[in-house]
Design a protein around this motif. Structure first.
Motif, PDB file in Angstrom:
ATOM      1  N   TRP A   1       1.997  23.059 -27.978  1.00 22.08           N
ATOM      2  CA  TRP A   1       1.662  21.597 -27.320  1.00 22.08           C
ATOM      3  C   TRP A   1       1.720  21.792 -26.016  1.00 22.08           C
ATOM      4  CZ3 TRP A   1      -0.331  18.140 -29.996  1.00 22.08           C
ATOM      5  CH2 TRP A   1      -0.044  18.055 -31.332  1.00 22.08           C
ATOM      6  N   ILE A   2       2.402  22.778 -25.217  1.00 24.30           N
ATOM      7  CA  ILE A   2       1.912  22.863 -23.660  1.00 24.30           C
ATOM      8  C   ILE A   2       0.667  23.276 -23.520  1.00 24.30           C
ATOM      9  CG2 ILE A   2       2.690  23.868 -21.686  1.00 24.30           C
ATOM     10  CD1 ILE A   2       5.643  24.083 -22.929  1.00 24.30           C
ATOM     11  N   LEU A   3       0.336  24.227 -24.360  1.00 20.83           N
ATOM     12  CA  LEU A   3      -1.219  24.588 -24.047  1.00 20.83           C
ATOM     13  C   LEU A   3      -2.404  23.418 -24.385  1.00 20.83           C
ATOM     14  CD1 LEU A   3      -1.027  28.236 -25.524  1.00 20.83           C
ATOM     15  CD2 LEU A   3      -1.696  27.746 -23.278  1.00 20.83           C
ATOM     16  N   VAL A   4      -1.927  22.539 -25.416  1.00 20.43           N
ATOM     17  CA  VAL A   4      -2.701  21.482 -25.656  1.00 20.43           C
ATOM     18  C   VAL A   4      -2.665  20.525 -24.420  1.00 20.43           C
ATOM     19  CG1 VAL A   4      -2.891  19.643 -26.939  1.00 20.43           C
ATOM     20  CG2 VAL A   4      -2.547  21.563 -28.297  1.00 20.43           C
ATOM     21  N   ALA A   5      -1.803  20.220 -24.073  1.00 22.29           N
ATOM     22  CA  ALA A   5      -1.687  19.370 -22.738  1.00 22.29           C
ATOM     23  C   ALA A   5      -2.496  20.036 -21.630  1.00 22.29           C
ATOM     24  CB  ALA A   5       0.049  19.128 -22.430  1.00 22.29           C
ATOM     25  N   VAL A   6      -2.257  21.412 -21.327  1.00 19.90           N
ATOM     26  CA  VAL A   6      -2.817  21.830 -20.202  1.00 19.90           C
ATOM     27  C   VAL A   6      -4.172  22.066 -20.410  1.00 19.90           C
ATOM     28  CG1 VAL A   6      -3.034  24.175 -19.340  1.00 19.90           C
ATOM     29  CG2 VAL A   6      -0.616  23.156 -19.430  1.00 19.90           C
ATOM     30  N   SER A   7      -4.716  22.182 -21.604  1.00 25.79           N
ATOM     31  CA  SER A   7      -6.070  22.058 -21.975  1.00 25.79           C
ATOM     32  C   SER A   7      -6.579  20.792 -21.651  1.00 25.79           C
ATOM     33  CB  SER A   7      -6.395  22.673 -23.484  1.00 25.79           C
ATOM     34  OG  SER A   7      -5.913  23.953 -23.696  1.00 25.79           O
ATOM     35  N   ALA A   8      -6.140  19.757 -22.277  1.00 21.71           N
ATOM     36  CA  ALA A   8      -6.218  18.450 -22.200  1.00 21.71           C
ATOM     37  C   ALA A   8      -6.533  17.756 -20.736  1.00 21.71           C
ATOM     38  CB  ALA A   8      -5.381  17.319 -22.890  1.00 21.71           C
ATOM     39  N   LEU A   9      -5.442  18.368 -19.699  1.00 18.98           N
ATOM     40  CA  LEU A   9      -5.419  17.877 -18.316  1.00 18.98           C
ATOM     41  C   LEU A   9      -6.685  18.660 -17.741  1.00 18.98           C
ATOM     42  CD1 LEU A   9      -1.742  18.143 -17.502  1.00 18.98           C
ATOM     43  CD2 LEU A   9      -3.361  16.245 -17.135  1.00 18.98           C
ATOM     44  N   GLY A  10      -6.762  19.748 -17.954  1.00 19.94           N
ATOM     45  CA  GLY A  10      -8.074  20.464 -17.282  1.00 19.94           C
ATOM     46  C   GLY A  10      -9.372  19.833 -17.701  1.00 19.94           C
ATOM     47  N   LEU A  11      -9.468  19.575 -18.981  1.00 16.60           N
ATOM     48  CA  LEU A  11     -10.682  19.014 -19.362  1.00 16.60           C
ATOM     49  C   LEU A  11     -10.850  17.704 -18.676  1.00 16.60           C
ATOM     50  CD1 LEU A  11     -10.820  20.298 -23.209  1.00 16.60           C
ATOM     51  CD2 LEU A  11     -12.641  20.484 -21.374  1.00 16.60           C
ATOM     52  N   LEU A  12      -9.919  16.897 -18.724  1.00 15.94           N
ATOM     53  CA  LEU A  12      -9.922  15.551 -18.107  1.00 15.94           C
ATOM     54  C   LEU A  12     -10.455  15.336 -16.726  1.00 15.94           C
ATOM     55  CD1 LEU A  12      -9.323  12.628 -19.141  1.00 15.94           C
ATOM     56  CD2 LEU A  12      -6.886  13.089 -18.013  1.00 15.94           C
ATOM     57  N   HIS A  13      -9.723  16.463 -16.095  1.00 16.99           N
ATOM     58  CA  HIS A  13     -10.135  16.736 -14.588  1.00 16.99           C
ATOM     59  C   HIS A  13     -11.464  16.911 -14.436  1.00 16.99           C
ATOM     60  CE1 HIS A  13     -10.273  18.883 -10.835  1.00 16.99           C
ATOM     61  NE2 HIS A  13      -9.948  17.940 -10.418  1.00 16.99           N
ATOM     62  N   PHE A  14     -12.082  17.904 -15.246  1.00 13.53           N
ATOM     63  CA  PHE A  14     -13.516  18.339 -15.212  1.00 13.53           C
ATOM     64  C   PHE A  14     -14.294  17.070 -15.498  1.00 13.53           C
ATOM     65  CE2 PHE A  14     -17.591  19.844 -16.779  1.00 13.53           C
ATOM     66  CZ  PHE A  14     -17.813  20.849 -15.694  1.00 13.53           C
ATOM     67  N   PHE A  15     -13.839  16.437 -16.754  1.00 17.53           N
ATOM     68  CA  PHE A  15     -14.903  15.471 -16.896  1.00 17.53           C
ATOM     69  C   PHE A  15     -14.865  14.219 -15.910  1.00 17.53           C
ATOM     70  CE2 PHE A  15     -16.517  15.245 -21.597  1.00 17.53           C
ATOM     71  CZ  PHE A  15     -15.860  16.685 -21.947  1.00 17.53           C
ATOM     72  N   LEU A  16     -13.722  14.022 -15.355  1.00 19.83           N
ATOM     73  CA  LEU A  16     -13.802  12.718 -14.366  1.00 19.83           C
ATOM     74  C   LEU A  16     -14.620  13.313 -13.134  1.00 19.83           C
ATOM     75  CD1 LEU A  16      -9.896  11.632 -14.362  1.00 19.83           C
ATOM     76  CD2 LEU A  16     -11.988  10.401 -14.802  1.00 19.83           C
ATOM     77  N   SER A  17     -14.365  14.698 -12.708  1.00 18.18           N
ATOM     78  CA  SER A  17     -15.153  14.922 -11.382  1.00 18.18           C
ATOM     79  C   SER A  17     -16.680  15.208 -11.739  1.00 18.18           C
ATOM     80  CB  SER A  17     -14.614  16.199 -10.819  1.00 18.18           C
ATOM     81  OG  SER A  17     -14.614  17.455 -11.619  1.00 18.18           O
ATOM     82  N   HIS A  18     -17.005  15.654 -13.136  1.00 19.22           N
ATOM     83  CA  HIS A  18     -18.003  15.969 -13.168  1.00 19.22           C
ATOM     84  C   HIS A  18     -19.089  14.552 -13.590  1.00 19.22           C
ATOM     85  CE1 HIS A  18     -21.443  18.375 -14.915  1.00 19.22           C
ATOM     86  NE2 HIS A  18     -21.569  17.631 -15.811  1.00 19.22           N
ATOM     87  N   TYR A  19     -18.487  13.601 -14.209  1.00 13.78           N
ATOM     88  CA  TYR A  19     -19.225  12.298 -14.635  1.00 13.78           C
ATOM     89  C   TYR A  19     -18.907  11.241 -13.671  1.00 13.78           C
ATOM     90  CZ  TYR A  19     -20.421  14.662 -18.995  1.00 13.78           C
ATOM     91  OH  TYR A  19     -21.019  15.589 -19.954  1.00 13.78           O
ATOM     92  N   THR A  20     -17.826  11.331 -12.880  1.00 17.65           N
ATOM     93  CA  THR A  20     -17.550  10.096 -12.124  1.00 17.65           C
ATOM     94  C   THR A  20     -17.362  10.618 -10.611  1.00 17.65           C
ATOM     95  OG1 THR A  20     -15.284  10.105 -12.142  1.00 17.65           O
ATOM     96  CG2 THR A  20     -16.428   8.959 -13.928  1.00 17.65           C
TER      97      THR A  20
END
Lengths: 145, 145, 145
Positions: free
Chosen positions: C116-135
């Motif tokens: 679950w920590i790996l899920v959270a870490v992946s989701a945070l990393g992806l969220l950060h990438f999506f935010l900086s990539h699209y906005t």
């Protein structure tokens, strides 16, 4: 490089969450029907949920492998969209199988169809890459002429 | 970047097709022996085909993981060739197991041998990368002197 | 590019070796209890070892998928460290389950926690990438202000 795989990564993590949901359903079913590990047989209601999880687990690495080849060699957005469709049809399969054996059929056929499209898309993408890499032939440009 | 993984991707898709073939064999065997899901027990002829598919499914993610590490860190062409050898030995394993339990043995030993070579190749490639990355030591250049 | 994945690759190969160890334990247990394939039922001592292997095999692709997304989109070193923790807890799970059904519980809860920590870490990393990539929004820089 990450912008070529971020959609694939997101769908992969979503797929993991779906698997987690299926695992939880088996744990709940074990409690409801009083079937302790390492036992795996019980009433058909339990065995259907159990088999739905096992089948989804067996297909998960196949799905991920196809998702990434289709996304890397054909088109990331299309692969991710097909991936979402697959995950949705797997959810319908699980819910259908839980209700009755026959209700698993329509969604399993649909999900298998999505996987075959991912196979075709991966194969096309790879074929295009092999042709242009080894023969210098650019099929897409030929088609555009 | 794709030219460093296209052979690995092609072998991966081929591996998926092999898994699809194994899944189909189980479906045909279910029909032939009249064993409907979620049932998984039946005459030995059915159980052998079923177990051959389950075993191949369990090894599929292990195979793909090794194929890619060996290809990325050692040599793509060698990894892909070993991958093809593995897929061929898995096919022999499935056909052997379907015929009799003992006929699965020779190909399973062979396929396990190929996997151990992929482990060794991956480990060597990683070791070489770690040494040159963290100590600046280039083993291949040392050997060439 | 390889320096962004070499730790993930090393943990993946280590994970494969652990799976190989589990497979060997099942083979030894089959010999000890005289249970030949395709048979999978026997005394609880055998079935616990068998189920421990099956469960670990089902989680292996999930673990590898999360390890790589967490490493690629958040931080390779952290993902690899969590990966080692997961492999260690899986080993404890296998040894616990072999001893008794209840002794599998503590390590399986721990290993699920790591996932679950790996899920959270992946989701945070992806969220950060999506935010900086699209906005164009760089969350880390905002936090640093």
């Amino acid at each position: 490089m990450l912008d070529q795989i971020h959609l694939l990564a997101a769908v992969t993590v979503l797929g993991v969450l779906e698997q987690a949901y299926f695992f939880l359903q088996v744990i709940y079913a074990r409690r409801r029907f009083g079937i302790s590990p390492p036992n795996i047989s019980g009433p058909p209601e339990f065995e259907r949920i159990f088999r739905a999880q096992v089948n989804s687990s067996e297909y998960f690495p196949i799905f991920v492998a196809l998702l990434w080849q289709a996304g890397l060699f054909f088109h990331q957005g299309l692969a991710a969209a097909l991936g979402l469709l697959y995950l949705y049809s797997r959810y319908c399969y699980f819910m259908g199988y839980r209700a009755s054996s026959s209700e698993r059929l329509a969604p399993i056929y649909f999900s298998t169809g999505v996987l075959w499209i991912l196979v075709a898309v991966s194969a096309l993408g790879l074929l295009h890459f092999f042709l242009s890499h080894y023969t210098g032939l650019n099929v897409l440009r030929l088609l555009a002429v």
